[in-house]
Design an enzyme around this catalytic site. Structure first.
Site, PDB file in Angstrom:
ATOM      1  N   LYS A  13      46.906 -54.701  52.198  1.00  0.00           N
ATOM      2  CA  LYS A  13      45.522 -54.378  51.643  1.00  0.00           C
ATOM      3  C   LYS A  13      44.382 -53.810  52.179  1.00  0.00           C
ATOM      4  CE  LYS A  13      45.687 -57.694  48.540  1.00  0.00           C
ATOM      5  NZ  LYS A  13      46.692 -58.358  48.797  1.00  0.00           N
ATOM      6  N   ARG A  88      40.526 -60.364  40.416  1.00  0.00           N
ATOM      7  CA  ARG A  88      41.718 -61.391  40.870  1.00  0.00           C
ATOM      8  C   ARG A  88      42.500 -61.732  39.615  1.00  0.00           C
ATOM      9  NH1 ARG A  88      42.491 -63.299  45.784  1.00  0.00           N
ATOM     10  NH2 ARG A  88      40.369 -62.978  46.536  1.00  0.00           N
ATOM     11  N   ARG A 127      54.017 -63.862  61.921  1.00  0.00           N
ATOM     12  CA  ARG A 127      52.903 -63.490  62.662  1.00  0.00           C
ATOM     13  C   ARG A 127      52.844 -64.732  63.747  1.00  0.00           C
ATOM     14  NH1 ARG A 127      48.930 -61.627  58.175  1.00  0.00           N
ATOM     15  NH2 ARG A 127      48.727 -63.566  57.764  1.00  0.00           N
ATOM     16  N   ARG A 161      49.910 -69.834  62.290  1.00  0.00           N
ATOM     17  CA  ARG A 161      49.073 -70.638  61.628  1.00  0.00           C
ATOM     18  C   ARG A 161      49.635 -71.492  60.338  1.00  0.00           C
ATOM     19  NH1 ARG A 161      44.565 -66.340  59.745  1.00  0.00           N
ATOM     20  NH2 ARG A 161      46.476 -65.843  58.512  1.00  0.00           N
TER      21      ARG A 161
END
Length: 217
Positions: A13, A88, A127, A161
């Protein structure tokens, strides 16, 4: 154009919002940017948001909505905007409708970026971030470093992470499905939803989105 961008975490997004806003010559308004701007400028809404965040609590809808309304009222948004991360949930969508109606304007489209859940997990869980410089990002499938676990740019250690772990990603998807996804049905009843596949190269998805917004679906 006045557009709301919707999609699960990992749908791209933020990346698509930047390109679409540039192509359409409208400001990209993200929730994160709203919070940062209001907090750094010391606005009343920013102070309220910071107090909730510092206490580890969610920022109430009315604070987020207030920030969004202020931003949409700025001159550069007079002829359109692209909302990313807001609304949201359905209550925020309803409040947005009320705010826009008060200004005698309405949304033109709700762009729904569709990505299979397994692909979302693959994108995010794969990632790897450099410990020396978090702007150096790699991926175990799509952007592998020359040497496993080592940043090509500065030689720093690459790590995953905690927020990118598969368990965390699946929990974030659950939150999306229960809280945010219902706004798609809410807007679909208004005939505003345009759904496109967010699979493929960034420029391909942007072109697909532009065609869909123009009605060339």
């Amino acid at each position: 154009m006045r557009i709301v961008l919707v999609g699960p975490p990992g749908a791209g997004k933020g990346t698509q919002a930047a390109f679409l806003a540039k192509n359409l010559s409208i400001p990209h308004i993200s929730t994160g940017d709203l919070f940062r701007a209001n907090i750094s400028q010391g606005t009343e809404l920013g102070k309220r948001a910071k107090a909730f965040m510092d206490a580890g609590n969610l920022v109430p809808d009315e604070v987020t909505i207030g920030m969004a309304k202020d931003r949409m009222a700025q001159p550069d948004a007079e002829h359109g905007f692209l909302l990313d991360g807001f609304p949201r949930n359905v209550s925020q969508a309803e409040a947005l409708d009320v705010a826009l109606k008060a200004d005698d304007v309405k949304l033109d489209a709700v762009l729904d970026l569709e990505v299979p859940e397994d692909e979302v997990v693959k994108r995010i869980a794969g990632r790897r971030i450099c410990r020396k410089d978090s702007s150096h990002v790699f991926h175990v499938t799509y952007s592998q470093p020359e040497q496993e676990g080592v940043c090509d740019v500065c030689g720093g250690e690459l790590y995953q992470r905690e927020d990118d772990s598969e368990d965390t990603v699946r929990k974030r998807l659950e939150v999306y499905h229960t809280q945010t996804e219902p706004i798609i049905d809410y807007y679909r009843t208004q005939g505003l939803v345009v759904t496109i596949s967010a699979l493929g190269k960034v420029d391909e998805v942007t072109e697909r989105a532009m065609d869909a917004l123009k009605g060339d679906k």
